[in-house]
Every structure is written in C-alpha cells, then in structure tokens.
Design a protein around this motif. Structure first.
Motif, mmCIF file in Angstrom:
data_model
loop_
_atom_site.group_PDB
_atom_site.id
_atom_site.type_symbol
_atom_site.label_atom_id
_atom_site.label_comp_id
_atom_site.label_asym_id
_atom_site.label_seq_id
_atom_site.Cartn_x
_atom_site.Cartn_y
_atom_site.Cartn_z
ATOM 1 N N GLY A 1 8.414 -10.417 13.771
ATOM 2 C CA GLY A 1 9.098 -9.149 13.552
ATOM 3 C C GLY A 1 9.790 -8.578 14.771
ATOM 4 O O GLY A 1 10.477 -7.561 14.672
ATOM 5 N N ILE A 2 9.621 -9.221 15.929
ATOM 6 C CA ILE A 2 10.264 -8.750 17.154
ATOM 7 C C ILE A 2 11.481 -9.628 17.436
ATOM 8 O O ILE A 2 11.343 -10.830 17.671
ATOM 9 C CB ILE A 2 9.297 -8.813 18.347
ATOM 10 N N PRO A 3 12.697 -9.060 17.395
ATOM 11 C CA PRO A 3 13.888 -9.860 17.663
ATOM 12 C C PRO A 3 14.011 -10.184 19.146
ATOM 13 O O PRO A 3 13.733 -9.353 20.006
ATOM 14 C CB PRO A 3 15.035 -8.966 17.189
ATOM 15 N N ALA A 4 14.425 -11.421 19.416
ATOM 16 C CA ALA A 4 14.628 -11.863 20.802
ATOM 17 C C ALA A 4 15.986 -12.528 20.908
ATOM 18 O O ALA A 4 16.287 -13.453 20.147
ATOM 19 C CB ALA A 4 13.531 -12.847 21.210
ATOM 20 N N GLY A 5 16.793 -12.053 21.841
ATOM 21 C CA GLY A 5 18.095 -12.661 22.066
ATOM 22 C C GLY A 5 19.208 -11.924 21.363
ATOM 23 O O GLY A 5 19.025 -10.844 20.793
ATOM 24 N N GLY A 6 20.395 -12.529 21.405
ATOM 25 C CA GLY A 6 21.559 -11.889 20.822
ATOM 26 C C GLY A 6 21.869 -10.594 21.548
ATOM 27 O O GLY A 6 21.790 -10.506 22.771
ATOM 28 N N ASN A 7 22.166 -9.560 20.771
ATOM 29 C CA ASN A 7 22.429 -8.244 21.357
ATOM 30 C C ASN A 7 21.337 -7.264 20.959
ATOM 31 O O ASN A 7 21.564 -6.068 20.844
ATOM 32 C CB ASN A 7 23.802 -7.722 20.911
ATOM 33 N N LYS B 1 6.868 4.990 32.508
ATOM 34 C CA LYS B 1 8.012 5.493 33.274
ATOM 35 C C LYS B 1 8.994 4.373 33.573
ATOM 36 O O LYS B 1 10.219 4.539 33.462
ATOM 37 C CB LYS B 1 7.520 6.147 34.569
ATOM 38 N N LEU B 2 8.473 3.202 33.954
ATOM 39 C CA LEU B 2 9.346 2.075 34.253
ATOM 40 C C LEU B 2 10.068 1.603 32.994
ATOM 41 O O LEU B 2 11.283 1.353 33.015
ATOM 42 C CB LEU B 2 8.541 0.923 34.858
ATOM 43 N N LEU B 3 9.350 1.483 31.891
ATOM 44 C CA LEU B 3 9.980 0.999 30.663
ATOM 45 C C LEU B 3 11.083 1.928 30.184
ATOM 46 O O LEU B 3 12.117 1.474 29.669
ATOM 47 C CB LEU B 3 8.929 0.814 29.570
ATOM 48 N N LYS B 4 10.896 3.226 30.341
ATOM 49 C CA LYS B 4 11.952 4.172 29.962
ATOM 50 C C LYS B 4 13.227 3.887 30.741
ATOM 51 O O LYS B 4 14.335 3.876 30.173
ATOM 52 C CB LYS B 4 11.494 5.607 30.216
ATOM 53 N N LYS B 5 13.096 3.638 32.036
ATOM 54 C CA LYS B 5 14.269 3.338 32.855
ATOM 55 C C LYS B 5 14.920 2.029 32.413
ATOM 56 O O LYS B 5 16.151 1.919 32.316
ATOM 57 C CB LYS B 5 13.868 3.246 34.328
ATOM 58 N N LEU B 6 14.088 1.028 32.140
ATOM 59 C CA LEU B 6 14.629 -0.277 31.748
ATOM 60 C C LEU B 6 15.342 -0.201 30.404
ATOM 61 O O LEU B 6 16.392 -0.828 30.216
ATOM 62 C CB LEU B 6 13.511 -1.317 31.701
ATOM 63 N N LEU B 7 14.802 0.569 29.478
ATOM 64 C CA LEU B 7 15.452 0.708 28.176
ATOM 65 C C LEU B 7 16.782 1.449 28.290
ATOM 66 O O LEU B 7 17.746 1.134 27.584
ATOM 67 C CB LEU B 7 14.520 1.425 27.193
ATOM 68 N N GLU B 8 16.854 2.415 29.188
ATOM 69 C CA GLU B 8 18.118 3.125 29.407
ATOM 70 C C GLU B 8 19.177 2.172 29.949
ATOM 71 O O GLU B 8 20.339 2.188 29.519
ATOM 72 C CB GLU B 8 17.908 4.296 30.360
ATOM 73 N N ILE B 9 18.785 1.349 30.905
ATOM 74 C CA ILE B 9 19.715 0.363 31.469
ATOM 75 C C ILE B 9 20.125 -0.642 30.398
ATOM 76 O O ILE B 9 21.306 -0.993 30.268
ATOM 77 C CB ILE B 9 19.076 -0.354 32.674
ATOM 78 N N ASP B 10 19.138 -1.109 29.611
ATOM 79 C CA ASP B 10 19.421 -2.092 28.566
ATOM 80 C C ASP B 10 20.420 -1.545 27.549
ATOM 81 O O ASP B 10 21.317 -2.273 27.106
ATOM 82 C CB ASP B 10 18.111 -2.468 27.868
ATOM 83 N N THR B 11 20.280 -0.282 27.183
ATOM 84 C CA THR B 11 21.218 0.327 26.218
ATOM 85 C C THR B 11 22.630 0.311 26.761
ATOM 86 O O THR B 11 23.592 -0.027 26.040
ATOM 87 C CB THR B 11 20.791 1.768 25.904
ATOM 88 N N ILE B 12 22.773 0.650 28.032
ATOM 89 C CA ILE B 12 24.105 0.639 28.649
ATOM 90 C C ILE B 12 24.693 -0.772 28.641
ATOM 91 O O ILE B 12 25.856 -0.992 28.282
ATOM 92 C CB ILE B 12 24.030 1.190 30.092
ATOM 93 N N VAL B 13 23.877 -1.746 29.036
ATOM 94 C CA VAL B 13 24.347 -3.139 29.103
ATOM 95 C C VAL B 13 24.766 -3.630 27.718
ATOM 96 O O VAL B 13 25.820 -4.247 27.551
ATOM 97 C CB VAL B 13 23.246 -4.051 29.692
ATOM 98 N N LYS B 14 23.926 -3.352 26.708
ATOM 99 C CA LYS B 14 24.238 -3.828 25.360
ATOM 100 C C LYS B 14 25.483 -3.116 24.796
ATOM 101 O O LYS B 14 26.265 -3.719 24.068
ATOM 102 C CB LYS B 14 23.024 -3.605 24.438
ATOM 103 N N ASP B 15 25.666 -1.837 25.142
ATOM 104 C CA ASP B 15 26.840 -1.116 24.675
ATOM 105 C C ASP B 15 28.137 -1.662 25.281
ATOM 106 O O ASP B 15 29.214 -1.516 24.692
ATOM 107 C CB ASP B 15 26.716 0.366 24.999
ATOM 108 N N LEU B 16 28.014 -2.290 26.456
ATOM 109 C CA LEU B 16 29.198 -2.813 27.125
ATOM 110 C C LEU B 16 29.635 -4.159 26.547
ATOM 111 O O LEU B 16 30.741 -4.620 26.832
ATOM 112 C CB LEU B 16 28.926 -2.971 28.628
ATOM 113 N N LYS B 17 28.784 -4.790 25.759
ATOM 114 C CA LYS B 17 29.121 -6.120 25.223
ATOM 115 C C LYS B 17 30.104 -5.994 24.064
ATOM 116 O O LYS B 17 30.117 -5.024 23.337
ATOM 117 C CB LYS B 17 27.851 -6.842 24.775
#
Length: 275
Positions: free
Chosen positions: A9-15, A259-275
């Motif tokens: 149930g956990i997607p891995a890869g793609g966008n 706290k770390l995961l929140k930062k990583l998810l924010e970065i991930d959202t930006i990266v995925k939005d740029l694709k």
C-alpha cells in the motif's frame, strides 16, 4: 525492473510522495521494537507519510566478536511478524545468505541486502526468488552505475521490485562521503532510490572497538538527498541512542524525527511540483 511499485500500500518511485524506512538498528528486544515502531507510526500518521519498519535480527558484520548482534533469525523473525501484525506496517530486515533470504521472505515485506554483500550473486538471486521487494544497499566500494548488475541479479531471481539504497562511499580510512551524483545515476538504472541518512554519517571503525559517526550531519545530508530527488529515506532511530546496542553514534534521536521529516516532506513537495 520497475521505476514505480507498491509495498503493501506504500507507493515507491515515480512522482509519488517520499516514504520512510525507519527503526532501531538491531532488534534489541521486542519492547524496544514495539516502542520505536509505535512512535514512528504516530509521527508518520500525522504527516501522512508511508512507513516501513526496519530492524535487523542479526548484525553479521560487527567489528568485534563480543558486540551485540541481535536475537538471531528465528526469534527475530517472530518479533518482526508480531510487529507487522500489531501495527499493520510493512517490515524490512537484512539477510546474509540465500537460506536466510528464503526464510525471511516468508515473513517480511522487504528483504534487504547489506552493503558489504551487494555483489554476492547467490544472495541476490535468492532474494529475487522470494518474490518480495528487495532493497540493495550500495556497497561503500561500488560506483553507482555498477549497481545495475546487482539489480539485474535480483530480477533474474524473479523480483522486478528493487530499491537501490545510497549509504556513502569509503573515503580513505574511517570515513564516508556521499556523492550526490550517485542518486540520479542510480535513478537512471530504473529503480526507486532511497537515501540512508544515518549510515551515511558513519565513521567505520572509528570508535573504540566499534564504528563512530557524525550524527550532526544527518539533517544536512538528508535535506540534500531529498532535494536531489530520492524516492525514500532510511533513518535508524531510537529513544535512547546513547545506550543503543548498535550504531549508537549514528542513529537519530526519536524526539528529533518529526521535525526532520516535516522539513524533508516540504522539500519533497517542491521537488515533485517542479517535475
């Protein structure tokens, strides 16, 4: 090989969104495993993040003979099965031989090939024969493009669901460095890529009879890796790192995880939005 697939149930890869592999380095006790898994599940539940529990039943490459290795495969797999059922989370563990791979593959959702063993053909093929997703740690001695051969061995065994995991490269003695170029290079192989945030700050053999580490750089490297476009992060964590029985110097304190995961998810959202 597939660049996108599902792990219970956990997607891995793609966008798809960043997912987390986390837990204590070794199965110290069932109580420790339950406590860590429960707290990480609470955190990832609040963040809406996919979570795979990781812990090892045997650390077969400890530096000293008297270092704690874990409960062994039989008890360890029993504990992982209990964690899987109690918390309804996928579980991952290391395997070290073809026989271990086939036994673990009956219980866990992801089998993992340790970095030192990533070139072992019989082990890779046996992991593929489990039919489960297989995480391959990139050896500290391996070029990223050479991981294609390791992934192909798993695929030849029967599984086309492979995760490639970056954990740093040897840089002289007692030191690792992370070449961020390795992340897009491994992505081009056609597999989801995971960044091991905690083993990458290890100082192999640099402790007193054990490996040391620079945990202060976990956030720096993990943020960089997510910005580079990885699909998941691997974080060993514990509520009492100072007294952990394995990799105490490199695990992330559990109270710093959210706290770390929140930062990583924010970065991930930006990266995925740029694709």
């Amino acid at each position: 090989m597939r660049d996108e697939f599902d792990i219970q149930g956990i997607p891995a890869g793609g966008n798809t969104s960043l997912f987390l592999i986390a837990g204590p380095c070794v199965l110290e006790s069932l109580d420790v495993a339950e406590t860590v898994c429960g707290r990480v599940q609470e955190i990832t539940g609040r963040l809406g993040m996919g979570f795979i529990f990781k812990s090892s039943y045997d650390k077969a490459n400890r530096q000293n003979l008297d270092s704690f290795r874990g409960p062994g495969i039989d008890k360890g797999l029993d504990w992982l099965a209990f964690i899987r059922e109690k918390f309804n989370v996928p579980v991952l563990t290391d395997v070290h031989s073809p026989d271990e791979a086939l036994s673990a593959g009956k219980i866990v959702d992801v089998v993992q090939i340790p970095a030192f063993l990533c070139r072992q053909t019989d082990l890779a093929v046996a992991c593929g024969q489990t039919g489960k997703p297989v995480a391959i740690k990139k050896g500290q001695f391996m070029a990223p493009e050479d991981m294609k051969s390791s992934a192909e061995k798993v695929e030849d065994g029967g599984s086309d669901r492979v995760l490639l995991v970056e954990r740093g490269s040897s840089f002289g003695y007692h030191n690792l460095v992370v070449d961020m170029r390795s992340l897009p290079i491994m992505k081009r192989i056609g597999c989801p890529v995971v960044f091991d945030c905690t083993h990458s700050v290890q100082r192999p053999g640099a402790g007193t009879g054990k490996s040391g580490g620079d945990a202060q750089f976990i956030e720096t490297l993990s943020r960089s890796a997510v910005a580079a476009g990885v699909d998941g992060v691997f974080i060993e964590t514990h509520y009492d790192c100072a007294n952990a029985l394995c990799d105490a110097a490199t695990m992330l304190p559990l109270d710093r995880l959210e706290k770390l995961l929140k930062k990583l998810l924010e970065i991930d959202t930006i990266v995925k939005d740029l694709k």
